[in-house]
Design a protein around this motif. Sequence first.
Motif, mmCIF file in Angstrom:
data_model
loop_
_atom_site.group_PDB
_atom_site.id
_atom_site.type_symbol
_atom_site.label_atom_id
_atom_site.label_comp_id
_atom_site.label_asym_id
_atom_site.label_seq_id
_atom_site.Cartn_x
_atom_site.Cartn_y
_atom_site.Cartn_z
ATOM 1 N N LEU A 176 10.318 5.524 -4.367
ATOM 2 C CA LEU A 176 11.189 6.694 -4.195
ATOM 3 C C LEU A 176 12.228 6.330 -3.146
ATOM 4 O O LEU A 176 11.882 6.013 -1.998
ATOM 5 N N PHE A 177 13.495 6.358 -3.568
ATOM 6 C CA PHE A 177 14.585 6.056 -2.647
ATOM 7 C C PHE A 177 15.001 7.334 -1.915
ATOM 8 O O PHE A 177 14.681 8.453 -2.344
ATOM 9 N N ASP A 178 15.755 7.134 -0.835
ATOM 10 C CA ASP A 178 16.168 8.282 -0.026
ATOM 11 C C ASP A 178 17.022 9.257 -0.822
ATOM 12 O O ASP A 178 17.050 10.449 -0.533
ATOM 13 N N PHE A 229 13.562 2.732 0.539
ATOM 14 C CA PHE A 229 12.592 3.307 -0.386
ATOM 15 C C PHE A 229 11.205 3.338 0.248
ATOM 16 O O PHE A 229 10.941 2.674 1.256
ATOM 17 N N ALA A 230 10.341 4.108 -0.364
ATOM 18 C CA ALA A 230 8.947 4.167 0.038
ATOM 19 C C ALA A 230 8.084 4.000 -1.210
ATOM 20 O O ALA A 230 8.491 4.385 -2.310
ATOM 21 N N LEU A 231 6.906 3.416 -1.048
ATOM 22 C CA LEU A 231 5.949 3.293 -2.156
ATOM 23 C C LEU A 231 5.153 4.591 -2.210
ATOM 24 O O LEU A 231 4.388 4.888 -1.289
ATOM 25 N N ILE A 232 5.338 5.374 -3.260
ATOM 26 C CA ILE A 232 4.682 6.675 -3.337
ATOM 27 C C ILE A 232 3.607 6.713 -4.418
ATOM 28 O O ILE A 232 2.839 7.667 -4.490
ATOM 29 N N GLY A 233 3.545 5.697 -5.243
ATOM 30 C CA GLY A 233 2.549 5.722 -6.309
ATOM 31 C C GLY A 233 2.256 4.319 -6.807
ATOM 32 O O GLY A 233 2.966 3.359 -6.493
ATOM 33 N N ARG A 234 1.205 4.193 -7.589
ATOM 34 C CA ARG A 234 0.804 2.873 -8.074
ATOM 35 C C ARG A 234 0.005 3.019 -9.349
ATOM 36 O O ARG A 234 -0.837 3.928 -9.471
ATOM 37 N N ILE A 235 0.282 2.121 -10.285
ATOM 38 C CA ILE A 235 -0.543 2.003 -11.480
ATOM 39 C C ILE A 235 -1.065 0.577 -11.499
ATOM 40 O O ILE A 235 -0.305 -0.367 -11.303
ATOM 41 N N GLN A 236 -2.352 0.436 -11.699
ATOM 42 C CA GLN A 236 -2.939 -0.899 -11.840
ATOM 43 C C GLN A 236 -3.273 -1.107 -13.311
ATOM 44 O O GLN A 236 -3.974 -0.296 -13.919
ATOM 45 N N LEU A 237 -2.736 -2.196 -13.879
ATOM 46 C CA LEU A 237 -2.909 -2.435 -15.311
ATOM 47 C C LEU A 237 -3.565 -3.787 -15.539
ATOM 48 O O LEU A 237 -3.457 -4.702 -14.725
ATOM 49 N N GLN A 277 0.858 -1.182 0.000
ATOM 50 C CA GLN A 277 0.000 0.000 0.000
ATOM 51 C C GLN A 277 0.891 1.229 0.000
ATOM 52 O O GLN A 277 2.084 1.144 0.325
ATOM 53 N N LEU A 278 0.299 2.367 -0.391
ATOM 54 C CA LEU A 278 1.065 3.610 -0.390
ATOM 55 C C LEU A 278 1.603 3.882 1.010
ATOM 56 O O LEU A 278 0.909 3.671 2.003
ATOM 57 N N GLY A 279 2.849 4.328 1.036
ATOM 58 C CA GLY A 279 3.458 4.630 2.329
ATOM 59 C C GLY A 279 4.279 3.490 2.892
ATOM 60 O O GLY A 279 5.087 3.690 3.809
ATOM 61 N N ALA A 280 4.075 2.275 2.361
ATOM 62 C CA ALA A 280 4.902 1.158 2.830
ATOM 63 C C ALA A 280 6.352 1.433 2.459
ATOM 64 O O ALA A 280 6.634 2.093 1.463
ATOM 65 N N GLU A 281 7.256 0.940 3.303
ATOM 66 C CA GLU A 281 8.664 1.205 3.076
ATOM 67 C C GLU A 281 9.433 -0.106 3.057
ATOM 68 O O GLU A 281 8.973 -1.125 3.607
ATOM 69 N N GLY A 282 10.593 -0.052 2.442
ATOM 70 C CA GLY A 282 11.398 -1.263 2.396
ATOM 71 C C GLY A 282 12.835 -0.957 2.060
ATOM 72 O O GLY A 282 13.228 0.212 1.977
ATOM 73 N N ARG A 283 13.608 -2.023 1.863
ATOM 74 C CA ARG A 283 15.027 -1.853 1.557
ATOM 75 C C ARG A 283 15.377 -2.734 0.342
ATOM 76 O O ARG A 283 14.946 -3.875 0.248
ATOM 77 N N TYR A 284 16.156 -2.142 -0.546
ATOM 78 C CA TYR A 284 16.638 -2.897 -1.713
ATOM 79 C C TYR A 284 18.093 -2.534 -1.913
ATOM 80 O O TYR A 284 18.419 -1.364 -2.151
ATOM 81 N N LYS A 285 18.947 -3.548 -1.785
ATOM 82 C CA LYS A 285 20.387 -3.363 -1.961
ATOM 83 C C LYS A 285 20.897 -2.179 -1.138
ATOM 84 O O LYS A 285 21.504 -1.256 -1.658
ATOM 85 N N ASN A 286 20.602 -2.202 0.143
ATOM 86 C CA ASN A 286 21.058 -1.181 1.093
ATOM 87 C C ASN A 286 20.463 0.194 0.854
ATOM 88 O O ASN A 286 20.885 1.168 1.476
#
Lengths: 640, 45
Positions: A89-91, A68-76, A56-65
């Motif tokens: 969006l990464f820091d 990032f945060a989920l700031i947008g979404r497209i459903q296709l 969901q929007l606002g969820a955060e995580g880590r990828y290769k140190n």
Amino acid sequence: MKTANCPSCGAPVTFRSSASLLAVCGYCKSTLIRHDLDLENLGRMADLMEDASPLQLGAEGRYKNGHFALIGRIQLRYQQGLWNEWHLLFDNQKSGWLSEVNGNYVVTFPSPAPENIPTFDAARIGDSLQLHGQAFQISNKETASCIAGEGELPFKVGAGYEAPVIDLANEQNSATLDYSETPPLLYVGEQVELADLKMTGLREREALAGKARAKSFNCPGCAAPLQIRASGTESVACGSCGSVVDAANENHQILSRFRFQNTHEPKLPLGARGHLRGADYDVVGYLRRQATVENIDYPWSEYLLFSEREGFRWLSEADGHWNFIKVTTRTPKVSRSLTKPTASFLGTTYRHFQTSTAKVTYVLGEFNWRVSVGEEALVSDYVAPPLMLSEEKTGQEITWSVTEYIEPEEISAAFKLEQPLLRPIGVAPNQPSPYHGKVWPYWKAFAAFAMGALLIQVVFMIGAQNKTVYQNSLEFERIGAASSLTTEVFPVSGSTGNLVVRNQTSLNNDWLYLDMELIERNSGRSYAFGRDISYYHGVDGGESWSEGNARDEVVLSEVPAGEYFLQIQAETPAGGGAQISDRLVVVRDVPQWSNFFLVLLGLITFPVMAWWRSHSFESRRWAESDYASTSDSDSDSSDD
Amino acid sequence: MFKTYIAAGLLAVSLFSYAQYQGWSVWSVSESKPQPGTSRSAYHK
């Protein structure tokens, strides 16, 4: 970060990323385009379709140190279903994308597209393309349409926005070419596991459970009750009338109908829940497929499983053999040799087993694509027991699956089946060999025994007397009758051992029979033996031949030390002529090799049996492959 | 079965060792006759 007020409702709209061009107001769903400090309202964004995505929007995580945060979404939507593209969006203000489809996740980043990009129309499934020094294979070609968006997005989207896309993959990475712009946009990345992203702020489990709660409706074909248990279900097959119903459409239109003569009873009932491989799964769909080889049908069953966290997985069953299947977005590296192609994937080499056309013959329950009876796919299987890679090729896409053999007992226990499952028949392509790792220890033990026996043999050879205790030249007249003679006494010393009696005669197309008895003078112990010595030779039709031998040797065992003599009764042919001379030699303690080879022969039976069992199992495995006529008896391990 | 093989192998090598000591051979053909009266009196040289 910039904040402005929504021109429609006045709510604050935040742009966290400087690259974001569009934002959807979280309150009134207005689609807002940023023009410097002003926001232009393009109208209300369409509603997203409900799904059970944990993101969901606002969820955060880590990828290769990188955080990032989920700031947008497209459903296709594409031909086979739905997927989400999450704007990351990464820091460091870098943007990326997290693609989510059927529980598979791929992180990609925008990348400069090289100049040798084919046009969308020219691209073909299976074609190879070099991107930034790596070879990729086109695995999917679709024209996707946007359903809706939310949050911040770096470009303008809206409901119905079409995006011709091509997916590419190799063993390590994935890529997407988006032909909605000129030149095409390239995104390159890799498949990831959700757990590895260490996400926080995910949707609550209760919210997901609510989304996954079964929805019921009546079949538009026969009014039979149908249920949808899994989010992401695209079609539902009615077991009563054979209708395949569009699950995404609230009107539940009939997509296709199929006729069936017999219903098939799934061994795992639809709706059954089980805990398998660390996750809870619901059995939501069942289908039957078959491959026809040389006019013989080979059917099997497949079960679609759904987990709120893991997404969709498959179980397949054929002749009592079960496999747990997970679709991968990666493309293994296939090496096509003259003899047998191989596929390498994540450090394991798989050998090609068979290629056949699989056709769907029966469907029941829910599916995450618009399934239809009769649809076909060219399936190629590569095995590295207990694993198997399966490539399914249709006109639109190539899909790879990783399959793992699973014992029926594990299935029964996971789904708490009341009736035991059928015992497996035959050998499955990726069934692990019960003899895996059990052949080589036998050969190692045999080598150790053989070395020991050789050592003993060498010791006895070195220590053997090999001493001539008697020798004499005898002459026998050709009188056609027996004549007897007795030798002198000769000593035989040392511990109990063998005695070898050798007769070297002058026979030439003749024979001689010796009835011999070795007698110990003091005890009278005797060893009687008869020797029929003959030697014939000649030339027949220009070719020489011979039969028999003028030399003879006999071994007497367990002869203790003592004073011995030989009593000899000789029978000779009649007819006169030259005497038959015989050089008689008696040798004490002659090293023998026969026992050594005999013990080797006995010891080798076990490793040969172990190898044979393993070989037999592998032969039965490969007898069902495309290479049955030249069945490969090599084990898949280094056992042999 | 592997343990059986190890046991059988040790037994086979031990038996082989004894056979070599005794001078046994698969090719030996004699029939040993303990102390026949006629044989004892046979040597008369």
